[in-house]
Enzyme design. Structure first.
Site, mmCIF file in Angstrom:
data_model
loop_
_atom_site.group_PDB
_atom_site.id
_atom_site.type_symbol
_atom_site.label_atom_id
_atom_site.label_comp_id
_atom_site.label_asym_id
_atom_site.label_seq_id
_atom_site.Cartn_x
_atom_site.Cartn_y
_atom_site.Cartn_z
ATOM 1 N N GLY A 91 18.387 38.416 7.767
ATOM 2 C CA GLY A 91 17.439 38.175 6.688
ATOM 3 C C GLY A 91 16.069 38.664 7.107
ATOM 4 O O GLY A 91 15.358 37.983 7.851
ATOM 5 N N LEU A 92 15.697 39.842 6.660
ATOM 6 C CA LEU A 92 14.450 40.469 7.105
ATOM 7 C C LEU A 92 13.387 40.468 6.017
ATOM 8 O O LEU A 92 12.615 41.420 5.867
ATOM 9 C CB LEU A 92 14.727 41.894 7.598
ATOM 10 C CG LEU A 92 15.673 41.996 8.797
ATOM 11 C CD1 LEU A 92 15.924 43.457 9.159
ATOM 12 C CD2 LEU A 92 15.126 41.219 9.989
ATOM 13 N N GLY A 137 11.545 36.194 8.010
ATOM 14 C CA GLY A 137 12.448 36.640 9.066
ATOM 15 C C GLY A 137 11.858 37.772 9.886
ATOM 16 O O GLY A 137 11.923 37.772 11.123
ATOM 17 N N SER A 144 8.007 25.695 9.833
ATOM 18 C CA SER A 144 6.875 25.490 8.938
ATOM 19 C C SER A 144 5.694 26.337 9.383
ATOM 20 O O SER A 144 5.460 26.516 10.573
ATOM 21 C CB SER A 144 6.474 24.007 8.915
ATOM 22 O OG SER A 144 5.381 23.809 8.025
ATOM 23 N N LYS A 175 12.431 18.387 8.878
ATOM 24 C CA LYS A 175 11.696 19.360 8.058
ATOM 25 C C LYS A 175 11.645 18.917 6.603
ATOM 26 O O LYS A 175 10.630 19.111 5.913
ATOM 27 C CB LYS A 175 12.354 20.737 8.173
ATOM 28 C CG LYS A 175 11.730 21.833 7.274
ATOM 29 C CD LYS A 175 10.233 21.975 7.503
ATOM 30 C CE LYS A 175 9.656 23.280 6.975
ATOM 31 N NZ LYS A 175 9.985 23.630 5.612
ATOM 32 N N HIS A 194 8.996 16.337 6.400
ATOM 33 C CA HIS A 194 7.732 17.082 6.501
ATOM 34 C C HIS A 194 7.323 17.598 5.127
ATOM 35 O O HIS A 194 6.171 17.447 4.693
ATOM 36 C CB HIS A 194 7.925 18.248 7.484
ATOM 37 C CG HIS A 194 6.880 19.334 7.405
ATOM 38 N ND1 HIS A 194 6.813 20.232 6.361
ATOM 39 C CD2 HIS A 194 5.882 19.676 8.249
ATOM 40 C CE1 HIS A 194 5.815 21.066 6.553
ATOM 41 N NE2 HIS A 194 5.239 20.758 7.700
ATOM 42 N N ASN A 195 8.277 18.192 4.407
ATOM 43 C CA ASN A 195 7.969 18.731 3.090
ATOM 44 C C ASN A 195 7.664 17.638 2.079
ATOM 45 O O ASN A 195 6.836 17.820 1.185
ATOM 46 C CB ASN A 195 9.124 19.598 2.596
ATOM 47 C CG ASN A 195 9.187 20.938 3.300
ATOM 48 O OD1 ASN A 195 8.665 21.093 4.401
ATOM 49 N ND2 ASN A 195 9.836 21.901 2.684
ATOM 50 N N GLU A 203 4.217 16.730 2.621
ATOM 51 C CA GLU A 203 3.436 17.846 2.059
ATOM 52 C C GLU A 203 3.239 17.663 0.553
ATOM 53 O O GLU A 203 2.127 17.861 0.036
ATOM 54 C CB GLU A 203 4.179 19.140 2.360
ATOM 55 C CG GLU A 203 3.573 20.408 1.817
ATOM 56 C CD GLU A 203 4.493 21.598 2.079
ATOM 57 O OE1 GLU A 203 4.844 22.297 1.109
ATOM 58 O OE2 GLU A 203 4.874 21.810 3.249
#
Length: 462
Positions: A3-4, A8, A121, A175, A178-179, A182
């Site tokens: 996944g670029l 990524g 993150s 995570k 965390h969100n 947020e």
């Protein structure tokens, strides 16, 4: 890296910057070309063929995926597993639901592969220059990636913002929370903006100056920092803020909703986060809100307050509500740690959130210090945090008294204060709720100082 896209590619180039030989895979040839061009002076190689990509890696192979959550992750796993050998490591760096990660851990463990769910993150800039990372999975396998992750992570006082979180899906769970935090903080900032704009009749320059001042004090944080920048940005060729052209309909990827859902499953009250999720949902009903605005027309809204004094109170209210929001999130993590046997180190989580991530703030130093006491049951019970809350609470009460009287919505501020006031109440009115449940459904109740459960025939049978 599989996944670029922006994240990524940025992470991969970050690794290359630190002297690591890296490879990337993407079906989109243009993204492979972009990687090769940006990394032309480093040991970077992009691939479009999965078999060639895997064969280029040394064993044990550590392969990270940064692809959209859901079916695509499973599709990538299905494509990669026949090409891998026992002991190889797959890392999901996207925002997958932790229950999906649990399933994938078991699935790949059965065939001798290690699977990590890792929260990342910091956005594009964090990925390129130093993110905060939350990896969860097999601890021994983590040692393979540890030097790389510590090298590329954000640094605070020279310490990397990454640590081993725990087993299974713990990394993705942390995570997710965390969100959720947020969401709460962003809603509080939006409400502060609304109070200044609608209640105090402040123009954008004045509001931007307030956020700038806040970011120079105890409210210093990534989210306040970017907010001050938003209040200074004009699109090229225009004479007004881009902010004023943006629709008031907020989108969401789902992590806030997931946080609220699992919190209810664990009976962990996080009303500030819940409210933030609900307000994003309400924002989407623009046409209904416009109809209601026409029906329930209001007199001109004006706060009956001295502006300078009120802004001081608003800073206190935000600080108070910010503390409560973090406290709710940390309490959820502590309950999840016990329920799912994650053995989370809350001090270390606060420590790695201090840099790189979206919710980084000065206050995370206080959270880190508080959880040095491993017996701390709730952040609001820490002595230092208690002093901070007591000093800021009057500002929250002043702001909400005025906004409620003026008809200005501040639901996240209200949820934070109500949570706190109930949290510090030794006897809530829940005894009445229990009596009602027993009355209509024979659900029974418990008595003070008496063992057992009881049921009463509250009304004579007809």
């Amino acid at each position: 890296m599989i996944g670029l896209g922006t994240m990524g590619r940025s992470l991969l180039l970050n690794m290359a910057d630190h002297g690591y030989a890296v490879a990337g895979l993407d079906q989109d040839a243009s993204k492979v070309t972009s990687l090769n061009e940006e990394g032309k002076d480093q040991d970077v190689k992009g691939f479009s063929d999965a078999k060639e990509f895997v064969q280029s890696l040394t064993r044990p192979r550590a392969i990270m995926m940064l692809v959209p959550a859901g079916k695509i992750v499973d599709d990538v796993i299905a494509e990669m597993t026949p090409l891998l050998d026992k002991g190889d490591i797959l890392i999901d760096g996207g925002n997958s639901h932790f229950t999906d990660t649990n399933r994938r851990v078991d699935q790949l463990e059965a065939i001798g592969l290690h699977f990590f769910g890792m929260g990342v993150s910091g956005g594009e800039e964090g990925a390129r220059r130093g993110p905060s990372m939350m990896p969860g999975g097999d601890k021994e396998a983590y040692n393979v990636m540890k030097p790389i992750f510590e090298a590329i992570a954000a640094k605070v006082n020279g310490e990397p913002c990454v640590t081993y979180i725990g087993p299974g899906a713990s990394g993705h769970f942390v995570k997710m929370v965390h969100n959720g935090i947020e969401y709460g903080l962003m809603q509080l900032i939006a409400e502060a903006y609304q109070i200044m704009k609608t209640g105090l009749k402040m123009d954008n320059d004045a509001i931007g100056e307030v956020f700038t001042q806040w970011n120079e004090g105890r409210l210093k944080s990534f989210l306040i920092d970017i907010t001050k920048d938003i209040f200074a940005f004009k699109a090229p060729g225009t004479d007004h803020l881009l902010l004023d052209d943006i629709k008031d309909e907020a989108k969401a990827k789902g992590t806030g909703k997931w946080t609220s859902q699992v919190a209810m499953d664990l009976q962990a009250p996080i009303p500030t986060v819940d409210t933030a999720v609900s307000m994003r949902d309400l924002s989407k009903y623009k046409s209904l809100r416009e109809q209601a605005a026409a029906v329930y027309s209001k007199d001109e809204i004006q706060l009956n307050a001295n502006k300078d004094e009120f802004l001081t109170a608003l800073e206190q209210a935000f600080y108070f509500s910010m503390i409560v929001t973090y406290a709710q999130g940390m309490h959820l993590l502590s309950l999840a740690s016990a329920e799912y046997k994650y053995d989370l180190k809350l001090d270390q989580i606060a420590k790695i959130w201090r840099g790189g991530c979206i919710i980084r703030s000065e206050f995370l130093n206080d959270i880190y210090n508080a959880y040095q006491n491993t017996g701390l049951a709730h952040l609001l019970l820490d002595g230092h945090v208690e002093d901070l809350v007591k000093a800021a609470a009057p500002g929250a009460r002043k702001v909400l008294s005025a906004t409620i009287a003026a008809g200005i919505a501040a639901p996240a501020f209200t949820a934070s204060l109500s949570y706190f006031d109930n949290f510090r109440t030794a006897r809530m009115p829940s005894n009445l709720t229990q009596a009602q449940r027993d009355y209509f459904g024979a659900h029974t109740y418990e008595l003070i100082g008496k063992e057992g459960v009881f049921h009463t025939q509250w009304a004579a049978k007809s």
